[in-house]
Design a protein around this motif. Structure first.
Motif, short mmCIF file in Angstrom:
data_model
loop_
_atom_site.label_atom_id
_atom_site.label_comp_id
_atom_site.label_asym_id
_atom_site.label_seq_id
_atom_site.Cartn_x
_atom_site.Cartn_y
_atom_site.Cartn_z
N PHE A 55 0.83 -1.20 0.00
CA PHE A 55 0.00 0.00 0.00
C PHE A 55 0.87 1.25 0.00
CE2 PHE A 55 0.81 -1.54 4.24
CZ PHE A 55 1.14 -0.42 4.98
N GLY A 56 0.21 2.39 -0.22
CA GLY A 56 0.89 3.68 -0.14
C GLY A 56 1.68 4.10 -1.36
N THR A 57 1.63 3.31 -2.43
CA THR A 57 2.45 3.60 -3.60
C THR A 57 2.01 4.90 -4.27
OG1 THR A 57 2.69 1.22 -3.95
CG2 THR A 57 3.33 2.66 -5.76
N ARG A 58 2.99 5.71 -4.62
CA ARG A 58 2.72 6.98 -5.28
C ARG A 58 3.24 6.93 -6.72
NH1 ARG A 58 1.81 11.22 -1.83
NH2 ARG A 58 0.99 12.15 -3.75
N GLY A 59 2.54 7.66 -7.59
CA GLY A 59 2.97 7.75 -8.98
C GLY A 59 2.84 9.16 -9.50
N ARG A 60 3.45 9.41 -10.64
CA ARG A 60 3.31 10.71 -11.31
C ARG A 60 3.21 10.49 -12.81
NH1 ARG A 60 8.31 13.29 -13.19
NH2 ARG A 60 10.15 12.01 -12.76
N ALA A 61 2.89 11.55 -13.52
CA ALA A 61 2.69 11.44 -14.97
C ALA A 61 3.96 10.96 -15.66
CB ALA A 61 2.25 12.78 -15.53
N PRO A 62 3.81 10.12 -16.67
CA PRO A 62 4.98 9.66 -17.43
C PRO A 62 5.42 10.72 -18.43
CG PRO A 62 3.02 8.76 -18.41
CD PRO A 62 2.56 9.56 -17.22
N ASN A 63 6.58 10.47 -19.06
CA ASN A 63 7.03 11.38 -20.13
C ASN A 63 6.52 10.88 -21.47
OD1 ASN A 63 8.79 9.29 -20.94
ND2 ASN A 63 10.46 10.10 -19.73
N GLU A 64 7.03 11.48 -22.54
CA GLU A 64 6.53 11.18 -23.89
C GLU A 64 7.24 10.00 -24.54
OE1 GLU A 64 10.15 13.72 -24.53
OE2 GLU A 64 8.55 13.51 -23.04
N LEU A 65 8.06 9.29 -23.77
CA LEU A 65 8.87 8.21 -24.32
C LEU A 65 8.42 6.86 -23.79
CD1 LEU A 65 12.38 9.87 -23.78
CD2 LEU A 65 11.04 9.85 -25.90
N THR A 66 8.73 5.81 -24.54
CA THR A 66 8.60 4.45 -24.04
C THR A 66 9.81 3.65 -24.51
OG1 THR A 66 7.10 2.57 -23.77
CG2 THR A 66 7.30 3.48 -26.00
N LYS A 67 10.02 2.52 -23.86
CA LYS A 67 11.18 1.71 -24.20
C LYS A 67 10.98 1.03 -25.55
CE LYS A 67 14.02 -2.11 -22.44
NZ LYS A 67 14.22 -3.06 -21.32
N LEU A 68 12.07 0.98 -26.31
CA LEU A 68 12.12 0.25 -27.58
C LEU A 68 13.24 -0.76 -27.47
CD1 LEU A 68 11.21 -0.12 -30.58
CD2 LEU A 68 12.94 1.59 -31.17
N SER A 69 12.91 -2.03 -27.57
CA SER A 69 13.92 -3.08 -27.46
C SER A 69 14.22 -3.63 -28.85
CB SER A 69 13.41 -4.19 -26.55
OG SER A 69 14.41 -5.18 -26.39
N LEU A 70 15.47 -3.44 -29.27
CA LEU A 70 15.92 -3.94 -30.57
C LEU A 70 16.86 -5.11 -30.38
CD1 LEU A 70 15.60 -0.65 -31.13
CD2 LEU A 70 16.73 -1.27 -33.26
N THR A 71 16.87 -5.99 -31.34
CA THR A 71 17.95 -6.95 -31.48
C THR A 71 18.42 -6.91 -32.92
OG1 THR A 71 16.41 -8.78 -31.94
CG2 THR A 71 17.16 -8.50 -29.67
N TYR A 72 19.71 -7.05 -33.09
CA TYR A 72 20.27 -7.12 -34.45
C TYR A 72 21.34 -8.20 -34.48
CZ TYR A 72 24.10 -4.21 -32.57
OH TYR A 72 25.14 -3.72 -31.83
N GLU A 73 21.66 -8.64 -35.68
CA GLU A 73 22.66 -9.69 -35.84
C GLU A 73 24.01 -9.20 -35.35
OE1 GLU A 73 22.91 -11.39 -39.70
OE2 GLU A 73 20.78 -11.90 -39.82
N GLY A 74 24.58 -9.95 -34.38
CA GLY A 74 25.87 -9.56 -33.85
C GLY A 74 27.02 -10.41 -34.36
N GLY A 75 26.71 -11.60 -34.84
CA GLY A 75 27.75 -12.51 -35.29
C GLY A 75 27.42 -13.93 -34.87
N TYR A 76 28.47 -14.70 -34.56
CA TYR A 76 28.29 -16.11 -34.25
C TYR A 76 29.08 -16.48 -32.99
CZ TYR A 76 26.37 -16.16 -38.92
OH TYR A 76 25.59 -15.88 -40.02
N ARG A 77 28.65 -17.56 -32.35
CA ARG A 77 29.30 -18.00 -31.13
C ARG A 77 29.33 -19.52 -31.06
NH1 ARG A 77 26.50 -16.38 -25.80
NH2 ARG A 77 27.77 -18.13 -25.07
N ASN A 78 30.25 -20.02 -30.25
CA ASN A 78 30.35 -21.46 -30.04
C ASN A 78 30.98 -21.69 -28.68
OD1 ASN A 78 30.25 -24.23 -30.49
ND2 ASN A 78 31.09 -24.07 -32.56
N SER A 79 30.78 -22.90 -28.17
CA SER A 79 31.30 -23.21 -26.84
C SER A 79 31.55 -24.70 -26.76
CB SER A 79 30.29 -22.78 -25.77
OG SER A 79 30.80 -22.98 -24.48
N ILE A 80 32.54 -25.07 -25.97
CA ILE A 80 32.87 -26.48 -25.75
C ILE A 80 33.42 -26.61 -24.34
CG2 ILE A 80 35.25 -26.37 -26.63
CD1 ILE A 80 34.64 -29.07 -28.06
#
Length: 580
Positions: A292-317
């Motif tokens: 209880f008691g949580t306070r909030g305020r108005a947000p700004n004009e932005l939101t999160k944008l999550s991108l992924t792009y090709e970074g290359g290749y990996r391997n493990s042993i």
């Protein structure tokens, strides 16, 4: 309302538990940041872009959902919410139930980024401050985080099941609450309370005793039950769990989850900015905690944008070493691997990780074993491919250390994606709701961001003086850790005011780097949450470019909190009753 899924792959019986407990809304989260990349790869192979497991889970319970008038809200739509909604309608038809199914769209900006932002656009990483030039990369996914109001619109239009794409996790809970109570878009404190309720139950068992640092202080927790948030009209809630299930809900499990994957004092959501320092929690009975008691305020004009792009290749042993002379064997193995595949500095990233042994002599074979995990990634596919990397290490089998063995056969290289968290103006995003053949557009509201909260006065007892003792840090505090892109989040909370006072003065960012040497040289940001007797640390770059690219053996930092808790620290003896 109850949360039946925390991630794509969670146990499939959560809906049944919650229906047995009489919830009126079922919510389910399937979309970790990595999951969007997984779904995109599946699409590229001709597969589905949504969490098909949701449809399978749902179909089993559709008759009970229809009979009880239960609403279902989920982000299982992933990259194809309309396709998922179609599959749900087909499942309803097979089950013989008549339920309204809505799909929310508008988050996916992958094909429109250039047109929206310009051909030469750059996007700044919110964690590192680096700029990404869009034209330089093949973007795999680009999903904006939507808020709760498209869900409200879908429910108002008569939907029984709302299939969402990339939303903020908490929006799945805020939406039904705002619909049920008729909250206005500027009911900041109510919305903030809804966000906190959503954050608490979004990871299912993590608030009911799962992934819980203090588990050893309780009787057997068994299989923690699915969580329930009983939300009130004012935005407060009581967190509990499905009836007759394992686990526990108390102020410690709630505190642990409040610290999970958050940043500083203000928790940013597209619909409201939440002041985490305003939250109050209190026991409200067995397996019940009031928030209880949580306070909030108005947000700004932005939101999160999550991108992924090709970074290359990996391997493990992984190579096994056994018995005596582990250091000498490791040195010989490292020299041989470098001759076979190249020096570490010739790769974009290269990591040696040695796990074990417990004892070189005197134990059984598992205790005498060390596993050496060799991981490489590079833009050049051939350098980390099976022929150029894995097979060349296999060829050392009879030409290197005694007892050389592999834990798995050699693998092909795999594509990895780089996660790039950034911000985008909401004006570029048009959320839509598709219900009964009708398309509803949901507008963003424009608000002037509210005034940031005042600093919180902290009044704590003096740190005890006198004799000191050495103990593992976990004897004094609880910890919880996780990932956000390339950042590791590490929360630490005290259980007494005296320990809080010591923790606040002792565990600085510099001291954390000493205790966790793997973080040395990284930027570490410390945030205080005195209402929770807690500190929250952000280790920037600890997870490299995100979980898909990370070469650490714990690429999501899930064990980082337990690692910190195992570190021995010198503390006033008065803080450790058993040692005083």
């Amino acid at each position: 309302m109850g949360q039946f899924s925390a991630y794509h792959g969670d146990r499939p019986d959560g809906m049944g538990e919650l229906l047995d407990s009489g919830v009126d809304v079922l919510t389910g989260d399937y979309l970790a940041e990595l999951t969007m990349l997984v779904l995109r790869k599946n699409q590229l192979r001709g597969g589905q872009g949504y969490a098909a497991a949701f449809v399978e889970q749902l179909e089993r319970y559709l008759p009970r959902i229809a009979e009880g008038g239960v609403k279902v809200v989920t982000n299982a739509g992933g990259l194809d919410p309309e396709g998922c909604a179609t599959a749900v309608r087909e499942a309803c038809a097979r089950a013989g139930v008549d339920l309204g199914v809505a799909a929310v769209t508008g988050d996916d900006l992958r094909e429109d980024l250039g047109a929206l932002l310009g051909a030469d656009a750059t996007l700044r990483n919110v964690d590192t401050g680096d700029d990404l030039v869009l034209a330089d990369h093949e973007i795999l996914t680009a999903n904006a985080y939507l808020g709760a109001w498209p869900i409200v619109a879908a429910l108002q239009a008569g939907a029984d099941i709302v299939v969402c794409p990339r939303m903020t996790d908490a929006s799945l809970i805020v939406g039904p609450a705002a619909w049920r109570f008729g909250w206005a878009r500027d009911d900041w404190d109510r919305l903030a309370g809804g966000v906190v309720a959503g954050h608490l139950i979004e990871c299912c068992g993590q608030v009911t005793g799962g992934n819980f640092a203090l588990f050893d202080e309780y009787p057997d927790l068994g299989l923690p039950g699915m969580p329930i948030a009983v939300i009130a009209e004012d935005g407060g809630c009581v967190v509990t769990k499905a009836a007759g299930t394992g686990g526990v809900v108390d102020t410690n499990t709630v505190t642990a989850q409040l610290l999970y994957e958050v940043g500083g004092r203000e928790y940013l959501n597209p619909d409201v900015t939440v002041d985490l320092a305003s939250i109050h929690i209190a026991d409200a009975g067995t397996d019940r905690v009031a928030v209880f008691g949580t306070r909030g305020r108005a947000p700004n004009e932005l939101t999160k944008l999550s991108l992924t792009y090709e970074g290359g290749y990996r391997n493990s042993i992984t190579v096994g070493l056994t018995g005596r002379h582990v250091a000498e064997k490791l040195a010989w193995l490292q020299r041989a691997v470098e001759r076979a595949v190249g020096a570490p500095e010739e790769f974009d990233a290269f990591r040696w990780t040695v796990v074990g042994p417990v004892a070189e002599v005197g134990g059984d074979q598992s205790q005498a074993s060390a596993w050496v995990v060799i991981t490489a990634r590079d833009a050049d596919r051939a350098k980390v491919g099976r022929k150029g990397f894995a097979d060349r290490i296999v060829q050392l089998g009879t030409n290197n250390v005694p007892g050389f063995y592999l834990t798995t056969p050699p693998q092909k290289e795999r594509l990895y994606g780089v996660q790039w968290p950034c911000l985008v103006e909401k004006k570029h995003i048009q959320p839509r709701v598709v219900v009964d053949g009708e398309v509803l557009e949901v507008a963003w509201e424009g608000w002037e961001p509210g005034t940031p909260p005042e600093p919180v006065a902290v009044s704590l007892p003096a740190v005890p003086t006198g004799a000191t003792v050495e103990v593992p840090l976990g004897e004094l505090v609880g910890t919880r850790s996780g990932d956000k892109g390339g950042v590791a989040n590490l929360g630490v909370w005290a259980r007494t005011p005296e320990v809080h006072a010591w923790l606040r003065s002792e565990l600085t960012a510099e001291r954390l780097a000493e205790l966790v040497p793997e973080a040395d040289g990284l930027r570490i940001v410390r945030h205080e949450l005195p209402n929770l007797a807690a500190l929250n640390f952000l280790l920037i770059g600890y997870l490299e470019e995100g979980v898909s690219s990370c070469t650490r053996i714990d690429p999501q930092a899930k064990g980082l909190g337990e690692y910190l808790a195992s570190k021995v620290v010198e503390v006033p003896a008065a803080l450790v009753p058993s040692r005083a």
